[in-house]
Design a protein around this motif. Structure first.
Motif, PDB file in Angstrom:
ATOM      1  N   PRO A  50       0.833  -1.209   0.000  1.00 43.10           N
ATOM      2  CA  PRO A  50       0.000   0.000   0.000  1.00 43.10           C
ATOM      3  C   PRO A  50       0.862   1.251   0.000  1.00 43.10           C
ATOM      4  O   PRO A  50       2.058   1.211   0.306  1.00 43.10           O
ATOM      5  N   SER A  51       0.243   2.342  -0.326  1.00 41.62           N
ATOM      6  CA  SER A  51       0.922   3.641  -0.274  1.00 41.62           C
ATOM      7  C   SER A  51       1.419   3.910   1.140  1.00 41.62           C
ATOM      8  O   SER A  51       0.743   3.623   2.125  1.00 41.62           O
ATOM      9  N   THR A  52       2.651   4.460   1.240  1.00 41.97           N
ATOM     10  CA  THR A  52       3.221   4.744   2.557  1.00 41.97           C
ATOM     11  C   THR A  52       4.241   5.870   2.452  1.00 41.97           C
ATOM     12  O   THR A  52       4.781   6.127   1.367  1.00 41.97           O
ATOM     13  N   THR A  53       4.506   6.512   3.576  1.00 42.29           N
ATOM     14  CA  THR A  53       5.590   7.496   3.626  1.00 42.29           C
ATOM     15  C   THR A  53       6.827   6.881   4.287  1.00 42.29           C
ATOM     16  O   THR A  53       7.860   7.536   4.413  1.00 42.29           O
ATOM     17  N   ASN A 116       3.113   5.755  -4.095  1.00 45.69           N
ATOM     18  CA  ASN A 116       1.959   5.317  -4.883  1.00 45.69           C
ATOM     19  C   ASN A 116       1.485   3.913  -4.506  1.00 45.69           C
ATOM     20  O   ASN A 116       0.327   3.564  -4.731  1.00 45.69           O
ATOM     21  N   GLY A 117       2.390   3.096  -3.976  1.00 50.38           N
ATOM     22  CA  GLY A 117       2.059   1.697  -3.727  1.00 50.38           C
ATOM     23  C   GLY A 117       2.009   0.919  -5.029  1.00 50.38           C
ATOM     24  O   GLY A 117       2.192   1.478  -6.113  1.00 50.38           O
ATOM     25  N   GLY A 118       1.785  -0.381  -4.930  1.00 49.90           N
ATOM     26  CA  GLY A 118       1.691  -1.195  -6.138  1.00 49.90           C
ATOM     27  C   GLY A 118       2.329  -2.556  -5.961  1.00 49.90           C
ATOM     28  O   GLY A 118       2.582  -3.000  -4.835  1.00 49.90           O
ATOM     29  N   THR A 119       2.598  -3.212  -7.074  1.00 51.16           N
ATOM     30  CA  THR A 119       3.145  -4.563  -7.077  1.00 51.16           C
ATOM     31  C   THR A 119       4.667  -4.522  -7.169  1.00 51.16           C
ATOM     32  O   THR A 119       5.214  -3.860  -8.045  1.00 51.16           O
TER      33      THR A 119
END
Length: 287
Positions: A50-53, A116-119
């Motif tokens: 997931p999206s993260t900082t 952005n998150g992603g695979t």
């Protein structure tokens, strides 16, 4: 033809840092002789983040005596090391790091990918160095997708990207210290022969799909087919469209003694590596 000598896989995963969920498909302590000059392969992913900082990955750690090769299929990885090299590699890109006499490096998800998150879907391969070159100067090769020759295979059977070595007359961009081929393959359903040199160890790592060899032995996702070094070429039956990595190379016929991030030829050399690391002679990563 080379004969099939084994099927190897691992459905047990573990985490490297907090950014790389990996399955180790082979390791030199079990298959050092059969896989030489390759020491280890970690298949990281496919995994959704997931999206993260936060910075996800693995912080500063040392290596000596071999090379690490990272091939990214999806996502982005940021690298930084004690030689001052670094950068971001994304889909299709490769980073080929020579630890040699000693290096510190860190690997994290890129800032953009984290945001952005992603695979994430990637492979890290360890490549051995012969005794006379284990203390070679550390180095780094950033190889972009556009630098890697991509060719169509015969009879429309798929596509090959030549990362290292020579394949069907096309030369890969990676500099290697011993003869080897690292070939990224997208294979279509059907039977095919793949050219491999006499005397070389060879394995076909199936990242996604199903490929058959020998008497009905099938490798599926995160499994690999291992072949004898006697004979030339391998024959496979691609049961469904597949993504695979062809690893072949001239064996390094020397003792392998490893401890964690160090792979040398003797216990004394391992002790020296630990002493050198602890004394700070591997340098530091500038931030």
């Amino acid at each position: 033809m080379k004969k099939l000598i084994g099927l190897q896989g691992n459905d047990q995963g573990h985490w490297v840092g907090d950014g790389f969920p990996v399955r180790t498909l082979f390791f030199y302590q079990d298959l050092g002789m059969q896989m030489s000059p390759f020491l280890m392969l970690d298949y990281a992913g496919p995994a959704e983040f997931p999206s993260t900082t936060e910075r996800k990955g693995v912080g500063s750690h040392p290596h000596r005596g071999f090379e690490t090769v990272t091939i990214v299929y999806e996502g982005e990885v940021a690298h930084k090391d004690s030689t001052g090299q670094g950068g971001i590699i994304g889909p299709g890109d490769v980073q080929w790091m020579t630890a040699g006499s000693g290096i510190l490096h860190e690997e994290f998800h890129s800032e953009g990918f984290a945001k952005n998150g992603g695979t994430l879907n990637m492979v890290q391969l360890w490549v051995n160095l012969p005794a006379k070159l284990k203390m070679t100067k550390p180095g780094y090769q950033a190889i972009l997708d556009k630098q890697i020759p991509a060719i169509n295979l015969m009879n429309g059977s798929g596509r090959a990207r030549i990362i290292a070595g020579d394949f069907n007359g096309h030369q890969g961009p990676a500099h290697t210290f011993t003869p080897m081929n690292v070939i990224d393959l997208k294979l279509k359903k059907g039977s095919m022969n793949i050219p491999v040199s006499e005397g070389w160890n060879v394995s076909l790592v199936v990242l996604k799909g199903a490929i058959e060899a020998g008497q009905g032995v099938v490798a599926k996702d995160a499994q690999m087919l291992m072949f004898s070094n006697q004979g030339q070429d391998i024959q496979v039956n691609v049961l469904e469209d597949s993504i695979a990595l062809l690893l072949s190379g001239e064996p390094i016929d020397e003792p392998i003694v490893g401890y964690g991030p160090f792979v040398m030829n003797t216990k004394e050399e391992i002790a020296q590596a630990m002493q050198d690391f602890n004394s700070g002679s591997f340098g530091r990563i500038a931030h």
